[in-house]
Design a protein around this motif. Structure first.
Motif, short mmCIF file in Angstrom:
data_model
loop_
_atom_site.label_atom_id
_atom_site.label_comp_id
_atom_site.label_asym_id
_atom_site.label_seq_id
_atom_site.Cartn_x
_atom_site.Cartn_y
_atom_site.Cartn_z
N TRP A 352 0.84 -1.21 0.00
CA TRP A 352 0.00 0.00 0.00
C TRP A 352 0.88 1.26 0.00
CZ3 TRP A 352 -2.78 -3.97 -0.45
CH2 TRP A 352 -4.16 -3.95 -0.48
N ARG A 353 1.97 1.22 0.77
CA ARG A 353 2.89 2.36 0.78
C ARG A 353 3.50 2.57 -0.60
NH1 ARG A 353 4.56 0.27 5.84
NH2 ARG A 353 6.33 -0.77 4.82
N SER A 354 3.90 1.47 -1.23
CA SER A 354 4.54 1.55 -2.54
C SER A 354 3.56 2.09 -3.58
CB SER A 354 5.05 0.17 -2.95
OG SER A 354 5.76 0.23 -4.15
N SER A 360 0.82 6.57 -10.72
CA SER A 360 0.11 5.88 -11.80
C SER A 360 1.06 5.31 -12.84
CB SER A 360 -0.88 6.82 -12.47
OG SER A 360 -0.23 8.00 -12.90
N LEU A 361 2.10 4.64 -12.40
CA LEU A 361 3.04 4.03 -13.34
C LEU A 361 2.32 3.00 -14.21
CD1 LEU A 361 6.23 3.46 -11.14
CD2 LEU A 361 5.85 5.23 -12.86
N PRO A 401 6.42 -2.18 -13.52
CA PRO A 401 6.42 -1.01 -14.41
C PRO A 401 7.85 -0.49 -14.65
CG PRO A 401 4.88 -0.71 -12.57
CD PRO A 401 5.70 -1.91 -12.26
N ASP A 402 8.04 0.19 -15.75
CA ASP A 402 9.30 0.89 -15.97
C ASP A 402 9.44 1.96 -14.88
OD1 ASP A 402 9.80 -0.61 -18.19
OD2 ASP A 402 8.99 0.88 -19.60
N GLY A 403 10.61 2.06 -14.34
CA GLY A 403 10.84 3.04 -13.29
C GLY A 403 10.65 2.48 -11.89
#
Length: 437
Positions: A352-354, A360-361, A401-403
């Motif tokens: 949840w923290r992440s 919105s990656l 996701p990228d990033g």
């Protein structure tokens, strides 16, 4: 520690006539109070204030029948203060204004006032604020009494100007001493067998006033032979345990149940479960807490725990009370004896923290949906590997996701079924590492 009522010593000139037994046993000075030594003894907060001759405002917090009113009266006598008493149940703004005006008049004549407010938690926040200027300028010394946790029920501003002093409930020894002193005032033995006497003390649930009222009933009826426990039960109604469903007792017991389950003590867990249900707690509330515990504290160490709790809920819905309560007991015992893991709970908090941090990656293109030709043309879903069709049923594809690098939210415990889950994750990690080489 024993309690005030358990320690009240009959005075030499006590009225043995028609007054209630509890009133006839009230002490006439603080020196006659035994059992609240943590407050009234030489090293206690009240004892030190009386010795110094200077009384601070205070909140007396304790269960019913522990002598809060009596202590307030004795305090006023001990330091020479004028005594005023009101009840928050029956008093309003007009009553408070009258008391404050009287205290100001007395102050002009050099007489300070101790204002005792019974059930002070029943005043609303605005009414509680009304005490502040009179406490601050010394017009009154406030002594409030409450059965509820002051942290929840009283204004912070009021609490900052008053000491909170905790009165203890009566233990068995204190209640026995109280009965002995009642017998001394009545000049006769209470007509009970030893076992019935023990049962009477247990029925008081720590309330000295209740015990004295029951004893007074026994003294008032014509009993030829001492009553045994069965006969006593037939004559007197047993006192219900103190338990308000929206008050501190409620939260104390559910906390004790939860921690007993977490500590794998099935006997203690069953005791607190019984305390709640016998006192009238809603069984479905208890079941909701057990369901939560199954996910939070057992989790995948034993996946059957959640199933057992939901089955208990269905059984209770189907059977009702009292038959359905056995299913609640079964779920409680299952949880207490299950291997414990909060890995799923910790994983939830980390994920949840992440999620909040990363906004919105976009997921990688290989695992997004491609319902239209345009989206397929743009590369949506391109390169997706259907795991069941791969060697070992595991593709090792990237799902992040990228990033955002691969995260580790869930770390299985080495207990119960999670030990097998840990083996599976380790196996997949090895395969993934080999295919990345």
């Amino acid at each position: 520690m024993t309690d005030l009522f358990a320690s009240e010593i009959p005075t030499k000139d006590a009225d043995t006539g028609g007054g209630p037994l509890a009133d006839r046993l009230r002490p006439t000075n603080l020196g006659e109070v035994v059992g609240q030594d943590h407050l009234t003894g030489p090293d206690g907060a009240i004892g030190r204030m009386v010795t110094a001759g200077k009384l601070a405002s205070m909140i007396l917090w304790g269960p019913p029948g522990t002598g809060k009113t009596t202590i307030a009266r004795l305090l006023a006598d001990a330091v020479g203060l004028r005594f005023e008493s009101i009840s928050a149940v029956f008093s309003g703004v007009a009553d408070l204004k009258r008391v404050f005006a009287g205290a100001k008049d007395a102050a002009r004549l050099g007489q300070r006032t101790l204002l005792f407010v019974d059930e002070i938690h029943r005043f609303n926040r605005a009414q509680q604020d009304g005490f502040l200027p009179y406490v601050e300028d010394g017009t009154i010394t406030l002594v409030g009494a409450t059965t509820e946790n002051p942290s929840f029920e009283l204004n912070a501003a009021l609490l900052s100007r008053a000491q909170v002093l905790v009165l203890h409930r009566l233990d068995a020894a204190a209640l026995e001493e109280l009965l002995r002193r009642a017998e001394q005032v009545e000049d006769r033995a209470i007509p009970l067998t030893t076992d019935a006497r023990t049962a009477l003390i247990a029925s008081a649930d720590g309330d000295g006033r209740f015990l004295l009222n029951q004893a007074e009933t026994l003294f008032s009826v014509n009993i030829a032979d001492p009553l045994d426990p069965a006969a006593l039960s037939a004559l007197l109604h047993r006192r219900m345990p103190i338990y308000d469903k929206d008050r501190e007792g409620h939260y104390n017991l559910i906390s004790a149940l939860h921690k007993s389950l977490r500590g794998s003590d099935p006997q203690a867990a069953l005791y607190y479960l019984a305390r709640m249900l016998v006192a009238g707690e809603e069984p479905l509330y208890v079941l909701r807490r057990l369901v939560r515990f199954a996910s939070e504290d057992v989790g995948l160490a034993d996946p059957q725990a959640l199933i057992q709790c939901l089955a208990a809920k269905d059984a209770y819905d189907f059977l009702g009370s009292p038959e359905g309560e056995l299913a609640i007991v079964q779920a409680c015992l299952y949880l207490a004896t299950a291997p414990k893991s909060n890995a799923a709970y910790q994983a939830q908090k980390a994920a949840w923290r992440s999620a909040k941090d990363t906004g919105s990656l976009m997921p990688p293109m290989n695992i997004v949906n491609a319902p239209t030709k345009l989206m397929k043309t743009l590369g949506y879903g391109k390169g997706y590997a259907y795991d069941p069709d791969t060697v070992d049923g595991f593709s090792g594809a990237n799902y992040w996701p990228d990033g955002l690098s691969a995260q580790e939210y869930y770390t299985p415990s080495p207990r119960g079924f999670e030990a097998k889950i840990a083996e599976r994750i380790a196996h997949w990690d090895r395969l993934r590492s080999e295919r990345e080489q």
